[in-house]
Design a protein around this motif. Structure first.
Motif, PDB file in Angstrom:
ATOM      1  N   CYS A   1       9.771  52.587  65.152  1.00 19.24           N
ATOM      2  CA  CYS A   1       9.790  53.358  66.408  1.00 19.24           C
ATOM      3  C   CYS A   1       8.406  53.925  66.701  1.00 19.24           C
ATOM      4  CB  CYS A   1      10.819  54.480  66.331  1.00 19.24           C
ATOM      5  SG  CYS A   1      10.467  55.680  65.030  1.00 19.24           S
TER       6      CYS A   1
ATOM      7  N   CYS B   1      16.156  56.585  66.025  1.00 21.00           N
ATOM      8  CA  CYS B   1      15.815  55.325  65.347  1.00 21.00           C
ATOM      9  C   CYS B   1      16.582  55.240  64.034  1.00 21.00           C
ATOM     10  CB  CYS B   1      14.309  55.300  65.092  1.00 21.00           C
ATOM     11  SG  CYS B   1      13.776  54.103  63.871  1.00 21.00           S
TER      12      CYS B   1
ATOM     13  N   CYS C   1       7.024  55.887  61.034  1.00 24.77           N
ATOM     14  CA  CYS C   1       8.034  54.832  60.994  1.00 24.77           C
ATOM     15  C   CYS C   1       7.557  53.634  61.814  1.00 24.77           C
ATOM     16  CB  CYS C   1       9.349  55.367  61.555  1.00 24.77           C
ATOM     17  SG  CYS C   1      10.608  54.099  61.718  1.00 24.77           S
TER      18      CYS C   1
ATOM     19  N   SER D   1      15.945  53.480  61.366  1.00 21.16           N
ATOM     20  CA  SER D   1      15.129  53.393  60.142  1.00 21.16           C
ATOM     21  C   SER D   1      14.721  54.765  59.630  1.00 21.16           C
ATOM     22  CB  SER D   1      13.875  52.566  60.402  1.00 21.16           C
ATOM     23  OG  SER D   1      14.226  51.318  60.934  1.00 21.16           O
ATOM     24  N   CYS D   2      14.448  55.686  60.544  1.00 18.00           N
ATOM     25  CA  CYS D   2      13.933  56.989  60.111  1.00 18.00           C
ATOM     26  C   CYS D   2      14.876  58.131  60.464  1.00 18.00           C
ATOM     27  CB  CYS D   2      12.560  57.237  60.735  1.00 18.00           C
ATOM     28  SG  CYS D   2      12.584  57.336  62.535  1.00 18.00           S
TER      29      CYS D   2
HETATM   30 ZN   LIG Z   1      11.904  55.215  63.290  1.00 17.54          ZN
END
Ligand SMILES: [Zn+2]
Ligand SMILES: [Zn+2]
Length: 399
Positions: free
Chosen positions: A170, A224, A167, A226-227
């Motif tokens: 992070c 995080c 990712c 995003s992931c």
């Molecule tokens: Zn992430």
């Protein structure tokens, strides 16, 4: 040598701690600082782990022994001088760090065995499930279809795959701050839960995936976005693969590290590419050799001619001798497939051309008359010479 620290302080327990509390404290330190768990760390980290673990082991060997503990409580270090060295471990740190542990599962089993001896079971499966969980990415399997022409020359192919990548938001950690990655408090990082049940057969111990961390052994605070804390995101990527000349149907090529990224910056898996060879409109392939069938007219076979034969590297002319029998095979040396280095040899294979003679199905009146006139001629009577017999024997074997 530096002043020895207080044994209770070393284990982080109070003076009045019970035997269970002492044991539990030592267990926590072992899980965190046992040298087996730091084999992949920097030299500095290894040294630190070794020191902490040695100090804790010494403290535990005294405080877990009622006799020694009583002496220590009364006289301090002087009371147990020379008796503090752990008598159970005798761990050769050189061995642990010195590379005599071959594989990953090696030290996992080693630590599990150690913990099982110390604390009576429950640490990993017998035979060594790795204790320090490293999340290697999975391999990706895919296939490429290749024409014979591509295989003959070697080709660069682009393979489109969807894979996990670290990712970017992070840096693969699963969270913005490294300190937010913590060992699962429920399973202490083992990823397993132990369930002990009593039955008429006695005590049964079962291991299941830790319900708290899903078996990862980690707890990610502030994951995080995003992931979702996994440290990986899905992405479609195109990977360039160099396919060497001479590969064969069913072979597998490995592109190391081109598979899925591991969670939390674990090592990458591989990309495994299965070779699929497309059927060729007129060549048949057997290893390095190619087979091609050319059909002759009766008259060409009788009188001889020159024919054009296609090759992978351009067509070429082949002489047909007068009196060529149906089934005759001509070998064109070096016009087959290239060899695959270290596998089928470096030289080229051959191209075999088999001649079949086509017999007309319908004849005109004139043609019939013409042939009737020569039907009983001596030269039309079958007369197998030695070469022909060899040829027919070969045909039986090969076709
Ligand atoms: Zn992430
Ligand atoms: Zn857990």
């Amino acid at each position: 040598m530096a002043e020895k620290r207080d044994y209770y302080e070393v284990l982080g327990v109070s003076k009045g701690a019970s035997a269970d509390e002492i044991k539990s404290a030592y267990k926590q330190i072992t899980l965190k600082w046992h040298p087996y768990k730091h084999v992949n760390d920097s030299e500095e980290e290894k040294k630190k782990a070794e020191e902490i673990f040695k100090e804790a082991s010494e403290a535990y060997s005294v405080l877990s022994d009622p006799d020694k503990k009583a002496k220590y409580d009364r006289f301090g270090h002087a009371g147990v001088d020379g008796q503090g060295a752990p008598d159970f471990s005798n761990i050769n740190f050189e061995d642990i760090f010195g590379g005599s542990f071959g594989g990953f599962s090696g030290f996992g089993g080693g630590l599990n065995d150690f913990l099982n001896n110390m604390f009576g079971g429950g640490f990993g499966r017998r035979g060594g499930q790795p204790q320090e969980r490293v999340f290697r990415g999975r391999d990706i399997r895919t296939r490429v279809k290749l024409t014979l022409e591509e295989i003959a020359k070697g080709v660069e192919k682009e393979v489109s795959i969807e894979r996990s990548e670290p990712c970017p938001d992070c840096d693969g950690r699963g969270t913005k701050n490294a300190s937010d990655v913590q060992t699962c408090s429920h399973c202490h990082g083992t990823g397993q839960e132990q369930r002990v049940t009593q039955s008429i057969f006695g005590q049964t111990v079962a291991y299941t995936t830790c319900s708290h961390c899903g078996g990862t052994g980690k707890e990610i605070k502030n994951p995080c976005r995003s992931c979702g804390g996994t440290g990986v995101v899905r992405k479609r990527v195109s990977v360039k693969v160099n396919i060497p000349a001479g590969v064969e149907n069913g072979m597998q090529l490995t592109v190391t590290g081109a598979g899925h990224a591991g969670q939390w910056n674990g090592p990458k898996g591989d990309l495994l590419i299965l070779i699929e060879e497309l059927p060729h409109p007129y060549f048949m392939r057997q290893g390095k050799d190619l087979f091609y069938t050319h059909t002759l007219s009766v008259t060409d076979a009788m009188l001889g001619t020159e024919v054009t034969v296609p090759g992978l590297d351009g067509s070429f002319k082949v002489k047909v001798e007068p009196g060529t029998q149906s089934g005759t095979i001509v070998r064109l040396k070096g016009h087959g497939m290239p060899g695959l280095k270290n596998y089928t040899g470096s030289g080229n294979g051959d191209l075999y051309v088999k001649f079949l003679v086509w017999i007309p199905r319908k004849l005109s009146k004139n043609e019939k008359e013409l042939l009737e006139g020569i039907r009983n001629n001596e030269s039309f009577r079958p007369n197998l010479n030695r070469d022909d017999r060899d040829l027919f024997e070969k045909m039986k074997e090969n076709f």
